[in-house]
Design a protein around this motif. Structure first.
Motif, mmCIF file in Angstrom:
data_model
loop_
_atom_site.group_PDB
_atom_site.id
_atom_site.type_symbol
_atom_site.label_atom_id
_atom_site.label_comp_id
_atom_site.label_asym_id
_atom_site.label_seq_id
_atom_site.Cartn_x
_atom_site.Cartn_y
_atom_site.Cartn_z
ATOM 1 N N GLU A 140 -2.208 5.256 14.835
ATOM 2 C CA GLU A 140 -0.746 5.564 14.711
ATOM 3 C C GLU A 140 -0.710 6.876 13.892
ATOM 4 O O GLU A 140 -1.408 7.072 12.841
ATOM 5 C CB GLU A 140 -0.239 4.481 13.560
ATOM 6 N N PRO A 141 0.294 7.512 14.189
ATOM 7 C CA PRO A 141 0.604 8.843 13.472
ATOM 8 C C PRO A 141 0.974 8.359 11.895
ATOM 9 O O PRO A 141 1.936 7.301 11.758
ATOM 10 C CB PRO A 141 1.676 9.386 14.080
ATOM 11 N N GLU B 142 3.089 8.078 8.453
ATOM 12 C CA GLU B 142 4.467 8.521 8.152
ATOM 13 C C GLU B 142 4.188 8.339 6.620
ATOM 14 O O GLU B 142 3.613 7.971 5.955
ATOM 15 C CB GLU B 142 5.214 7.119 8.883
ATOM 16 N N ASN B 143 5.668 8.800 6.087
ATOM 17 C CA ASN B 143 5.665 8.908 4.542
ATOM 18 C C ASN B 143 5.917 7.531 4.199
ATOM 19 O O ASN B 143 6.487 6.620 4.904
ATOM 20 C CB ASN B 143 7.144 9.731 4.435
ATOM 21 N N GLY B 144 5.236 7.596 3.043
ATOM 22 C CA GLY B 144 5.450 5.917 2.302
ATOM 23 C C GLY B 144 4.708 4.895 2.951
ATOM 24 O O GLY B 144 5.132 3.820 2.788
ATOM 25 N N GLN B 145 3.839 5.123 3.910
ATOM 26 C CA GLN B 145 3.127 4.219 4.791
ATOM 27 C C GLN B 145 2.176 3.323 3.959
ATOM 28 O O GLN B 145 1.313 4.042 3.464
ATOM 29 C CB GLN B 145 2.390 4.851 6.082
ATOM 30 N N THR B 146 2.469 1.876 3.849
ATOM 31 C CA THR B 146 1.466 1.308 3.172
ATOM 32 C C THR B 146 1.000 -0.091 4.133
ATOM 33 O O THR B 146 2.003 -0.689 4.854
ATOM 34 C CB THR B 146 1.910 0.472 2.004
ATOM 35 N N TYR B 147 -0.220 0.050 4.429
ATOM 36 C CA TYR B 147 -0.776 -1.158 5.608
ATOM 37 C C TYR B 147 -0.838 -2.361 4.962
ATOM 38 O O TYR B 147 -1.283 -2.309 3.822
ATOM 39 C CB TYR B 147 -2.052 -0.785 6.026
ATOM 40 N N HIS B 148 -0.454 -3.375 5.377
ATOM 41 C CA HIS B 148 -0.539 -4.816 5.245
ATOM 42 C C HIS B 148 -1.908 -5.299 5.824
ATOM 43 O O HIS B 148 -2.324 -6.337 5.368
ATOM 44 C CB HIS B 148 0.686 -5.673 5.295
ATOM 45 N N ARG B 149 -1.991 -4.895 6.855
ATOM 46 C CA ARG B 149 -2.893 -5.580 7.927
ATOM 47 C C ARG B 149 -3.360 -4.692 8.882
ATOM 48 O O ARG B 149 -2.522 -3.855 9.548
ATOM 49 C CB ARG B 149 -1.892 -6.753 8.736
ATOM 50 N N ARG B 150 -4.456 -4.618 9.182
ATOM 51 C CA ARG B 150 -5.162 -3.790 10.262
ATOM 52 C C ARG B 150 -6.365 -4.501 10.979
ATOM 53 O O ARG B 150 -7.308 -4.654 10.570
ATOM 54 C CB ARG B 150 -5.967 -2.532 9.380
ATOM 55 N N GLU B 151 -5.961 -5.036 12.211
ATOM 56 C CA GLU B 151 -6.721 -5.476 13.056
ATOM 57 C C GLU B 151 -7.227 -4.604 14.268
ATOM 58 O O GLU B 151 -8.385 -5.176 14.951
ATOM 59 C CB GLU B 151 -6.138 -6.831 13.466
ATOM 60 N N ARG B 152 -6.484 -3.672 14.512
ATOM 61 C CA ARG B 152 -6.772 -3.064 15.764
ATOM 62 C C ARG B 152 -7.915 -1.961 15.678
ATOM 63 O O ARG B 152 -8.065 -1.356 14.505
ATOM 64 C CB ARG B 152 -5.424 -2.261 16.362
ATOM 65 N N GLY B 153 -8.723 -2.043 16.819
ATOM 66 C CA GLY B 153 -9.917 -0.752 16.649
ATOM 67 C C GLY B 153 -9.185 0.576 17.060
ATOM 68 O O GLY B 153 -8.272 0.267 17.772
ATOM 69 N N LEU B 154 -10.064 1.577 16.554
ATOM 70 C CA LEU B 154 -9.557 2.945 16.959
ATOM 71 C C LEU B 154 -10.640 3.793 16.962
ATOM 72 O O LEU B 154 -11.736 3.373 16.629
ATOM 73 C CB LEU B 154 -8.374 3.259 16.056
#
Lengths: 143, 134
Positions: A81-82, A84-96
């Protein structure tokens, strides 16, 4: 001839005709080597194979399919994902990241007639058996 | 290849209530990323095979529900003889923070990935104070 993963780790899968698998509902699901991406299903007939794979989020321009004799290679990238400003991840399950997977088929593919469609994140790849690898059908002439 | 995340195979969705489903298909948990930004909560769920007509998104109070149906047909004239993944529906439920504007949710489905932008209600957005100079 066995259907073999051409990854350097020497892993291999049984060929469809050797595995004894039958169509649903008794088909057993095979666990591929950990980390293999994408996971694939193979549909077989006398005319050739149809390979399907789930590639959610991969755009057609980010997927490269190469066919050489009896080797099929799927290569591409799962883009992040590009930010973004002030981006805080709550959950990351997808592979990249980039992926590559090669399969060796038990027949030579008719590369000119390979068809690939990518719809709703599902790849449908038609891999016809080349004419010279097919059993010859003898035409019976009638008077 | 490097930089490849090792993902476990599809996991079945947790059954959240006693209600039985009418479809005998298996239900998988859609792999999901969630992040927050100043003005919104962004939810990105992988649902390969789901189309615009077969996805349902509902926000009821704090509960966000994402349900997707996959209507895959067998490949005509072929037999499935080797399978690494199973086809099924998708379902996922999340408890989301208070103060999201239920009337202002952007939902886009592209390449089998559902992207939801749930906007925060005005009073929940961080206020930027403008400092005046005399």
């Amino acid at each position: 001839m066995a259907l073999v993963s051409t990854r350097g780790d020497g892993s291999s899968w049984p060929a469809p005709h050797e595995s004894g698998h039958r169509a649903n509902p008794w088909l057993t699901y095979s666990r591929p080597v950990a980390g293999e991406y994408p996971l694939i299903n193979l549909w077989t007939s006398d005319e050739g194979y149809v390979l399907t794979a789930e590639l959610p989020g991969v755009a057609a321009e980010d997927l490269d399919i190469a066919v050489c004799d009896n080797i099929v290679t799927l290569r591409g990238i799962r883009k992040p994902e590009p930010s973004e400003n002030g981006q805080t991840y709550h959950r990351r399950e997808r592979g990249l990241g980039p992926f590559s997977r090669s399969l060796e088929l038990p027949f030579e593919v008719d590369a000119k007639n390979v068809e690939a469609t990518l719809r709703h994140g599902v790849l449908h790849l038609v891999l016809p058996r080349s004419e010279k690898d097919k059993p010859k059908k003898i035409q019976i002439q009638t008077a | 290849m490097t930089a490849q995340t090792t993902m476990p195979p599809k996991q079945e969705a947790k059954q959240s209530n006693e209600v039985e489903r009418t479809r005998s298909r298996r239900v998988f948990a859609a792999r999901t990323d969630i992040y927050e930004r100043d003005d919104a909560l962004v939810v990105i769920a992988e649902m390969p095979g789901v189309t615009r007509d077969t996805v349902d998104v509902t926000l009821e109070g704090n509960q966000l529900a994402i349900v997707g149906r996959v209507d895959a047909q067998p490949v005509e004239g072929h037999e499935l003889s080797y399978a690494e993944y199973e086809i099924g529906d998708y379902e996922r439920r999340f408890r989301v923070p208070d103060g999201l504007n239920a009337d202002e949710i952007d939902a886009v489905l592209e390449n089998g990935v559902l992207r939801l932008v749930l906007r925060k209600a005005e009073e929940k957005k961080p206020k930027k104070i403008v400092v005046k100079e005399n």
